[in-house]
Design a protein around this motif. Structure first.
Motif, PDB file in Angstrom:
ATOM      1  N   TYR A 136      21.540   3.107 -38.327  1.00 17.82           N
ATOM      2  CA  TYR A 136      20.771   1.856 -38.506  1.00 17.82           C
ATOM      3  C   TYR A 136      20.116   1.519 -37.176  1.00 17.82           C
ATOM      4  O   TYR A 136      20.761   0.980 -36.274  1.00 17.82           O
ATOM      5  CB  TYR A 136      21.731   0.729 -38.952  1.00 17.82           C
ATOM      6  CG  TYR A 136      21.015  -0.506 -39.422  1.00 17.82           C
ATOM      7  CD1 TYR A 136      20.270  -0.484 -40.603  1.00 17.82           C
ATOM      8  CD2 TYR A 136      21.080  -1.703 -38.694  1.00 17.82           C
ATOM      9  CE1 TYR A 136      19.610  -1.617 -41.053  1.00 17.82           C
ATOM     10  CE2 TYR A 136      20.423  -2.833 -39.132  1.00 17.82           C
ATOM     11  CZ  TYR A 136      19.685  -2.779 -40.315  1.00 17.82           C
ATOM     12  OH  TYR A 136      19.024  -3.893 -40.765  1.00 17.82           O
ATOM     13  N   PRO A 137      18.805   1.843 -37.009  1.00 15.30           N
ATOM     14  CA  PRO A 137      18.188   1.630 -35.700  1.00 15.30           C
ATOM     15  C   PRO A 137      18.074   0.142 -35.378  1.00 15.30           C
ATOM     16  O   PRO A 137      17.900  -0.682 -36.275  1.00 15.30           O
ATOM     17  CB  PRO A 137      16.793   2.255 -35.874  1.00 15.30           C
ATOM     18  CG  PRO A 137      16.537   2.204 -37.344  1.00 15.30           C
ATOM     19  CD  PRO A 137      17.868   2.299 -38.023  1.00 15.30           C
ATOM     20  N   MET A 138      18.195  -0.192 -34.098  1.00 12.69           N
ATOM     21  CA  MET A 138      18.023  -1.593 -33.702  1.00 12.69           C
ATOM     22  C   MET A 138      16.554  -1.968 -33.898  1.00 12.69           C
ATOM     23  O   MET A 138      15.664  -1.177 -33.621  1.00 12.69           O
ATOM     24  CB  MET A 138      18.385  -1.769 -32.220  1.00 12.69           C
ATOM     25  CG  MET A 138      19.879  -1.737 -31.941  1.00 12.69           C
ATOM     26  SD  MET A 138      20.793  -2.949 -32.931  1.00 12.69           S
ATOM     27  CE  MET A 138      20.275  -4.479 -32.143  1.00 12.69           C
ATOM     28  N   PRO A 139      16.299  -3.203 -34.366  1.00  8.46           N
ATOM     29  CA  PRO A 139      14.898  -3.596 -34.542  1.00  8.46           C
ATOM     30  C   PRO A 139      14.207  -3.789 -33.187  1.00  8.46           C
ATOM     31  O   PRO A 139      14.865  -4.033 -32.170  1.00  8.46           O
ATOM     32  CB  PRO A 139      14.997  -4.933 -35.280  1.00  8.46           C
ATOM     33  CG  PRO A 139      16.345  -5.472 -34.953  1.00  8.46           C
ATOM     34  CD  PRO A 139      17.227  -4.279 -34.741  1.00  8.46           C
ATOM     35  N   ASN A 140      12.896  -3.666 -33.187  1.00  8.71           N
ATOM     36  CA  ASN A 140      12.122  -4.077 -32.020  1.00  8.71           C
ATOM     37  C   ASN A 140      11.933  -5.591 -32.059  1.00  8.71           C
ATOM     38  O   ASN A 140      12.133  -6.218 -33.095  1.00  8.71           O
ATOM     39  CB  ASN A 140      10.745  -3.399 -32.040  1.00  8.71           C
ATOM     40  CG  ASN A 140      10.849  -1.900 -31.793  1.00  8.71           C
ATOM     41  OD1 ASN A 140      11.741  -1.449 -31.086  1.00  8.71           O
ATOM     42  ND2 ASN A 140       9.943  -1.133 -32.388  1.00  8.71           N
ATOM     43  N   TYR A 141      11.535  -6.141 -30.925  1.00 11.09           N
ATOM     44  CA  TYR A 141      11.225  -7.574 -30.878  1.00 11.09           C
ATOM     45  C   TYR A 141       9.754  -7.749 -30.545  1.00 11.09           C
ATOM     46  O   TYR A 141       9.214  -7.037 -29.700  1.00 11.09           O
ATOM     47  CB  TYR A 141      12.043  -8.281 -29.790  1.00 11.09           C
ATOM     48  CG  TYR A 141      13.536  -8.015 -29.824  1.00 11.09           C
ATOM     49  CD1 TYR A 141      14.232  -8.012 -31.044  1.00 11.09           C
ATOM     50  CD2 TYR A 141      14.255  -7.787 -28.655  1.00 11.09           C
ATOM     51  CE1 TYR A 141      15.610  -7.768 -31.069  1.00 11.09           C
ATOM     52  CE2 TYR A 141      15.620  -7.540 -28.678  1.00 11.09           C
ATOM     53  CZ  TYR A 141      16.296  -7.532 -29.880  1.00 11.09           C
ATOM     54  OH  TYR A 141      17.642  -7.296 -29.910  1.00 11.09           O
ATOM     55  N   VAL A 142       9.125  -8.709 -31.220  1.00 17.38           N
ATOM     56  CA  VAL A 142       7.775  -9.115 -30.841  1.00 17.38           C
ATOM     57  C   VAL A 142       7.887 -10.509 -30.242  1.00 17.38           C
ATOM     58  O   VAL A 142       8.420 -11.420 -30.882  1.00 17.38           O
ATOM     59  CB  VAL A 142       6.839  -9.185 -32.078  1.00 17.38           C
ATOM     60  CG1 VAL A 142       5.459  -9.709 -31.667  1.00 17.38           C
ATOM     61  CG2 VAL A 142       6.729  -7.826 -32.751  1.00 17.38           C
ATOM     62  N   PHE A 143       7.411 -10.676 -29.012  1.00 14.38           N
ATOM     63  CA  PHE A 143       7.341 -12.012 -28.415  1.00 14.38           C
ATOM     64  C   PHE A 143       5.881 -12.439 -28.454  1.00 14.38           C
ATOM     65  O   PHE A 143       5.015 -11.683 -28.014  1.00 14.38           O
ATOM     66  CB  PHE A 143       7.858 -11.979 -26.978  1.00 14.38           C
ATOM     67  CG  PHE A 143       9.351 -11.844 -26.906  1.00 14.38           C
ATOM     68  CD1 PHE A 143      10.161 -12.969 -26.863  1.00 14.38           C
ATOM     69  CD2 PHE A 143       9.954 -10.587 -26.901  1.00 14.38           C
ATOM     70  CE1 PHE A 143      11.552 -12.849 -26.825  1.00 14.38           C
ATOM     71  CE2 PHE A 143      11.345 -10.455 -26.856  1.00 14.38           C
ATOM     72  CZ  PHE A 143      12.138 -11.596 -26.818  1.00 14.38           C
ATOM     73  N   TYR A 144       5.624 -13.621 -29.011  1.00 16.73           N
ATOM     74  CA  TYR A 144       4.211 -14.014 -29.146  1.00 16.73           C
ATOM     75  C   TYR A 144       4.021 -15.491 -28.822  1.00 16.73           C
ATOM     76  O   TYR A 144       4.967 -16.284 -28.827  1.00 16.73           O
ATOM     77  CB  TYR A 144       3.702 -13.688 -30.550  1.00 16.73           C
ATOM     78  CG  TYR A 144       4.204 -14.610 -31.642  1.00 16.73           C
ATOM     79  CD1 TYR A 144       3.373 -15.596 -32.161  1.00 16.73           C
ATOM     80  CD2 TYR A 144       5.498 -14.505 -32.146  1.00 16.73           C
ATOM     81  CE1 TYR A 144       3.823 -16.455 -33.157  1.00 16.73           C
ATOM     82  CE2 TYR A 144       5.953 -15.355 -33.136  1.00 16.73           C
ATOM     83  CZ  TYR A 144       5.105 -16.325 -33.640  1.00 16.73           C
ATOM     84  OH  TYR A 144       5.556 -17.188 -34.610  1.00 16.73           O
ATOM     85  N   ASP A 145       2.773 -15.837 -28.523  1.00 16.41           N
ATOM     86  CA  ASP A 145       2.455 -17.231 -28.199  1.00 16.41           C
ATOM     87  C   ASP A 145       0.983 -17.486 -28.497  1.00 16.41           C
ATOM     88  O   ASP A 145       0.153 -16.601 -28.329  1.00 16.41           O
ATOM     89  CB  ASP A 145       2.716 -17.511 -26.714  1.00 16.41           C
ATOM     90  CG  ASP A 145       2.454 -18.967 -26.354  1.00 16.41           C
ATOM     91  OD1 ASP A 145       3.198 -19.841 -26.832  1.00 16.41           O
ATOM     92  OD2 ASP A 145       1.482 -19.244 -25.618  1.00 16.41           O
ATOM     93  N   PHE A 146       0.685 -18.712 -28.941  1.00 20.44           N
ATOM     94  CA  PHE A 146      -0.704 -19.108 -29.167  1.00 20.44           C
ATOM     95  C   PHE A 146      -1.049 -20.299 -28.300  1.00 20.44           C
ATOM     96  O   PHE A 146      -0.204 -21.180 -28.087  1.00 20.44           O
ATOM     97  CB  PHE A 146      -0.931 -19.533 -30.630  1.00 20.44           C
ATOM     98  CG  PHE A 146      -0.624 -18.458 -31.621  1.00 20.44           C
ATOM     99  CD1 PHE A 146      -1.072 -17.158 -31.424  1.00 20.44           C
ATOM    100  CD2 PHE A 146       0.111 -18.733 -32.766  1.00 20.44           C
ATOM    101  CE1 PHE A 146      -0.788 -16.151 -32.340  1.00 20.44           C
ATOM    102  CE2 PHE A 146       0.406 -17.733 -33.687  1.00 20.44           C
ATOM    103  CZ  PHE A 146      -0.047 -16.443 -33.476  1.00 20.44           C
ATOM    104  N   GLU A 147      -2.288 -20.342 -27.831  1.00 18.08           N
ATOM    105  CA  GLU A 147      -2.822 -21.583 -27.294  1.00 18.08           C
ATOM    106  C   GLU A 147      -3.805 -22.084 -28.348  1.00 18.08           C
ATOM    107  O   GLU A 147      -4.551 -21.293 -28.935  1.00 18.08           O
ATOM    108  CB  GLU A 147      -3.530 -21.354 -25.956  1.00 18.08           C
ATOM    109  CG  GLU A 147      -2.599 -20.840 -24.855  1.00 18.08           C
ATOM    110  CD  GLU A 147      -1.406 -21.759 -24.566  1.00 18.08           C
ATOM    111  OE1 GLU A 147      -1.568 -22.999 -24.701  1.00 18.08           O
ATOM    112  OE2 GLU A 147      -0.325 -21.259 -24.230  1.00 18.08           O
ATOM    113  N   THR A 148      -3.783 -23.395 -28.612  1.00 20.29           N
ATOM    114  CA  THR A 148      -4.585 -23.938 -29.711  1.00 20.29           C
ATOM    115  C   THR A 148      -5.438 -25.094 -29.180  1.00 20.29           C
ATOM    116  O   THR A 148      -5.153 -25.647 -28.119  1.00 20.29           O
ATOM    117  CB  THR A 148      -3.658 -24.458 -30.826  1.00 20.29           C
ATOM    118  OG1 THR A 148      -2.841 -25.502 -30.288  1.00 20.29           O
ATOM    119  CG2 THR A 148      -2.765 -23.347 -31.359  1.00 20.29           C
ATOM    120  N   CYS A 149      -6.468 -25.465 -29.955  1.00 15.45           N
ATOM    121  CA  CYS A 149      -7.376 -26.518 -29.485  1.00 15.45           C
ATOM    122  C   CYS A 149      -6.890 -27.885 -29.950  1.00 15.45           C
ATOM    123  O   CYS A 149      -7.561 -28.884 -29.765  1.00 15.45           O
ATOM    124  CB  CYS A 149      -8.775 -26.260 -30.019  1.00 15.45           C
ATOM    125  SG  CYS A 149      -8.846 -26.495 -31.803  1.00 15.45           S
TER     126      CYS A 149
END
Length: 475
Positions: free
Chosen positions: A1-14
């Motif tokens: 059972y492979p370990m999942p990858n992580y996605v780190f994300y962020d938005f700047e909004t108006c």
């Protein structure tokens, strides 16, 4: 059972308004479970026609009107590009900082309005988590795992731009999307290293179904809920399912037998009016951190009771099916009343992602076709949608991206409606030109000694004036 990858994300909004604002900058980094970078995405886009930015949001994320006008990507093309990247990152856990409350909802609403499938982060083998809640929980159980500034009311503070420097994390570009992603990754590393048990527990609740199962299976558990400016530990047991699908739980610092004997009327009062609440929903889709009950047993409200007593109370609740049914019926009645009231409110297409119905199979099948065909053919694809909302969103995309692809009378109708919305002097749900002018006046006063901010406010003001002239011609 492979370990999942992580996605780190962020938005700047108006704008801080999820239904009516727009993402103007996006950043995401894909890492493996040792935090080694595998891939990244970064994009910035123009402001779409008809979106009026909030001046304060632009000051915070250092966005000038020049950037909003001259960036080569439009909102639609940036989202398409970002989706292509995100869709290739399967079987990942998507993490942000306060993302369950903010970025995630912005993402879903933006995808929905751009005729994309909105639930990307919880399908395709993906799950979602929130580093802000994780940091608060870790700090509650292991106060030394991360340094925090302290507020005037003596509460630990968890603002990213303050957490990073106090923990020795380089964060030069606070409030740029990639700057914030980098800082969030560093905080996650610290938590994994200094509060490994909380980190491990947190990986078990990134999937809503598994999380619900844990809450139902554990006879009692500890979770922290953020209110009154701090994370507060609760030792709870599962009671019943709320009509909206949430687990509804009982706080074991209360003596159950008292509640068993109440009349329906008195129980109703306890559920809705009495504070602090003895029964509460857990938002199992929003990555709650669920710990063994022993983690809460050393805190004040539970210390004098002891785990033995708490477990006995949990068993009483679990055995008493009549009580659970009684509570269920009270909750169902309440929802029915709310739904009758809600059905009388007008819901705009932009706000209907959770209030309207899901896209039908047919309509979902038309969406990829809309994206695939040339601009000149998109209008005829739009006609195939059964759901009026998607016809409206499709026309809106053409209006924003390629006005020549719209029949003239369609373009004029949308342009008129957009003009009426942005020039409105009423208190609207969306941001308007008059509202932004008054916001700019307030901010000029607030920052009267800050030459740099005043200069940017002037630029924003001229930008809004240009927009106003353009829309006045239409109305």
């Amino acid at each position: 059972y492979p370990m999942p990858n992580y996605v780190f994300y962020d938005f700047e909004t108006c704008s801080s308004n999820v239904s009516w604002g727009q993402i103007i900058e996006a950043a995401a980094v894909l890492v493996n479970d040792d935090f080694q970078e595998l891939d990244r995405y970064e994009g910035r886009c123009r402001l779409s026609p008809g979106i009026i930015p909030e001046a304060m949001a632009l000051l915070v994320n250092h966005t000038t009107p020049k950037m909003l006008k001259e960036t080569n990507l439009s909102s639609y093309s940036m989202l398409r590009q970002m989706m292509e990247k995100f869709s290739s990152w399967k079987n990942s856990i998507f993490f942000g900082f306060n993302s369950c409350e903010f970025d995630e909802n912005f993402l879903r609403t933006s995808l929905f309005k751009n005729l994309e499938y909105p639930y990307l982060t919880v399908t395709n083998g993906n799950e979602r988590g929130d580093i802000l809640g994780l940091a608060r929980g870790s700090h509650l159980y292991y106060p030394n795992c991360i340094k925090t500034p302290i507020s005037a009311r003596n509460n630990p503070l968890f603002k990213l731009q303050e957490l990073a420097p106090i923990n020795g994390i380089k964060h030069d570009k606070a409030h740029s999307a990639m700057g914030d992603v980098g800082a969030t990754i560093e905080i996650a590393k610290l938590l994994k290293k200094n509060a490994p048990n909380v980190w491990k527990a947190s990986l078990m609740t990134t999937n809503k179904d598994k999380c619900l199962q844990i809450i139902k299976d554990e006879i009692l558990f500890c979770t922290s809920i953020f209110y009154g400016g701090r994370a507060v530990p609760f030792i709870l047991t599962y009671l019943c399912q709320h009509p909206w699908g949430y687990p509804y739980t009982f706080d074991l610092k209360a003596e159950p037998s008292y509640y068993f004997n109440l009349s329906t009327q008195a129980l109703k009062k306890e559920i809705f009016d009495v504070k602090p609440k003895v029964m509460r929903t857990i938002k199992h889709k929003n990555h709650p951190i669920i710990m063994n009950a022993s983690y809460g047993a050393s805190f004040d409200n539970y210390k004098q009771l002891g785990l033995q007593k708490l477990r006995e109370r949990a068993k009483l609740i679990r055995k008493n099916k009549d009580f659970a049914n009684k509570v269920s019926l009270i909750l169902e009645d309440d929802i029915r009343e709310k739904q009758e009231l809600d059905s009388q409110l007008d819901v705009y297409a932009e706000e209907s992602i959770y209030k309207g119905k899901f896209a039908s199979k047919e309509d979902s099948g038309i969406m990829p076709e809309f994206h695939k065909v040339d601009w000149k053919d998109k209008f005829s694809v739009i006609q195939k949608f059964k759901d009026e909302r998607f016809q409206y969103f499709g026309k809106k995309i053409l209006y924003e991206e390629n006005p020549d692809a719209l029949p003239k009378e369609e373009y004029d109708a949308i342009h008129k409606e957009v003009a009426a919305r942005v020039l409105s002097t009423n208190k609207e749900k969306w941001n308007t030109i008059p509202r932004t002018y008054s916001e700019i006046d307030t901010l000029r006063n607030k920052f009267k000694d800050d030459k740099n901010k005043l200069k940017i406010l002037e630029e924003i003001n001229s930008y809004i004036e240009e927009m106003e002239k353009m829309y006045q011609k239409a109305s």
